[in-house]
Design an enzyme around this catalytic site. Sequence first.
Site, PDB file in Angstrom:
ATOM      1  N   MET A  30       1.034  -1.014  -0.071  1.00 45.81           N
ATOM      2  CA  MET A  30      -0.044  -0.007   0.166  1.00 45.81           C
ATOM      3  C   MET A  30       0.992   1.258  -0.022  1.00 45.81           C
ATOM      4  O   MET A  30       0.551   2.436   0.362  1.00 45.81           O
ATOM      5  CB  MET A  30      -0.999   0.181   1.261  1.00 45.81           C
ATOM      6  CG  MET A  30      -1.986  -1.186   1.068  1.00 45.81           C
ATOM      7  SD  MET A  30      -3.480  -0.989   1.976  1.00 45.81           S
ATOM      8  CE  MET A  30      -2.898  -0.805   3.564  1.00 45.81           C
ATOM      9  N   GLY A  31       2.270   1.041  -0.269  1.00 48.82           N
ATOM     10  CA  GLY A  31       3.032   2.209  -0.672  1.00 48.82           C
ATOM     11  C   GLY A  31       3.532   2.795   0.911  1.00 48.82           C
ATOM     12  O   GLY A  31       3.605   1.953   1.746  1.00 48.82           O
ATOM     13  N   HIS A  37       9.522  -3.468   3.303  1.00 44.17           N
ATOM     14  CA  HIS A  37       9.006  -3.676   1.997  1.00 44.17           C
ATOM     15  C   HIS A  37      10.317  -4.156   1.032  1.00 44.17           C
ATOM     16  O   HIS A  37      10.071  -5.005   0.069  1.00 44.17           O
ATOM     17  CB  HIS A  37       8.407  -2.602   1.583  1.00 44.17           C
ATOM     18  CG  HIS A  37       7.103  -2.079   1.889  1.00 44.17           C
ATOM     19  ND1 HIS A  37       6.941  -0.877   2.588  1.00 44.17           N
ATOM     20  CD2 HIS A  37       5.796  -2.550   2.284  1.00 44.17           C
ATOM     21  CE1 HIS A  37       5.700  -0.749   3.111  1.00 44.17           C
ATOM     22  NE2 HIS A  37       4.938  -1.771   2.725  1.00 44.17           N
ATOM     23  N   LYS A 150       5.080  -9.898   9.429  1.00 46.91           N
ATOM     24  CA  LYS A 150       4.395  -9.005  10.642  1.00 46.91           C
ATOM     25  C   LYS A 150       2.797  -8.940  10.384  1.00 46.91           C
ATOM     26  O   LYS A 150       2.231  -9.051  11.478  1.00 46.91           O
ATOM     27  CB  LYS A 150       5.036  -7.493  10.323  1.00 46.91           C
ATOM     28  CG  LYS A 150       4.219  -6.551  11.292  1.00 46.91           C
ATOM     29  CD  LYS A 150       4.915  -5.223  11.028  1.00 46.91           C
ATOM     30  CE  LYS A 150       4.332  -4.283  10.008  1.00 46.91           C
ATOM     31  NZ  LYS A 150       2.847  -4.013  10.519  1.00 46.91           N
TER      32      LYS A 150
HETATM   33  O1  PAF Z   1      -0.057  -5.591   3.520  1.00 47.72           O
HETATM   34  C1  PAF Z   1      -0.601  -4.783   2.962  1.00 47.72           C
HETATM   35  O2  PAF Z   1       0.012  -3.610   2.609  1.00 47.72           O
HETATM   36  C2  PAF Z   1      -2.177  -4.850   2.342  1.00 47.72           C
HETATM   37  O3  PAF Z   1      -2.850  -5.696   3.062  1.00 47.72           O
HETATM   38  C3  PAF Z   1      -2.024  -5.553   0.834  1.00 47.72           C
HETATM   39  C4  PAF Z   1      -1.579  -7.032   1.013  1.00 47.72           C
HETATM   40  C5  PAF Z   1      -0.903  -4.698  -0.026  1.00 47.72           C
HETATM   41  C6  PAF Z   1      -3.454  -5.647   0.267  1.00 47.72           C
HETATM   42  O4  PAF Z   1      -3.823  -4.239   0.319  1.00 47.72           O
END
Ligand code: PAF
Length: 282
Positions: A30-31, A37, A150
Amino acid sequence: MNLVRTVSDLRQAVSDARQAGKSIGLVPTMGALHNGHLSLVQRACSECDFVVVSIFVNPTQFNNPDDLRTYPRTLDKDTRFLADNSRVDVIFAPTVEEVYPEPDTRTFSFGPLAEVMEGKYRPGHFNGVAQVVSKLFDFARPDKAYFGLKDFQQLAIIRRMVADLGLGISIVPCPIVREADGLALSSRNTLLTPEARAAAPFIAKVLARSTQLTDQYTPVQLAQWVQGQIDATQGLETEYYQIVDGNTLQPVEAWTDADYVVGCVTVYAGKVRLIDNVTYKE
Ligand code: PAF
């Protein structure tokens, strides 16, 4: 690295890669990207020929409108971060209308897996996660998809969804990445006030300390101890702490009840809701 905004452009890029014989990796996000990430992205790049990172703040998984409104959105910064630190092939950053041209009315049922913890405290959350992740899987058709440990319950739900729908995608769990002081990396950490940021590392400290106490306490007693420790800290308030079977996510009463035992916590640090977990047995 290409920034792609539409589903048809993404499908085209992935189909070209497939025709060239490449394997496809997907990292859904989700950025507000951070090193957590990046660890997923790097793993994907080391295992797949062609890597797609999706950046989409999915409205259907937020059950609190304020949470959706304040969720950090930093696409330019995220794009630079990935360009500088990875060899990602495509960033897929669609609009809400692109992902949901029509409201998504699908209802997923995950049984007891989704009735506890996040499923209980955030009704509808996992249905929204399943809606968007199933769409992302359909758009990108990856061989492998990468998710952080997490979000422990999310990972279990996605694995179940892939099995239920027979998608044949390999779900790769990736370890939690922490700040030097132990705080689990999260996009929400940027929303913490200085006071809440100073208090937040205590969560991981208590979880780590609790792993030394399994001889003294039953899981239920230890869960109470953890909650008591965190709640005694100014600025922190637990929503729940549950010690569960890591496969079924159902609470365990004895350490011998399961081979894989994990403690999952949700804590409000000021107004920011943080989650973390620790493994007791695996
Ligand atoms: O973990 C996340 O960031 C969100 O739940 C995901 C998997 C990108 C779905 O929107």
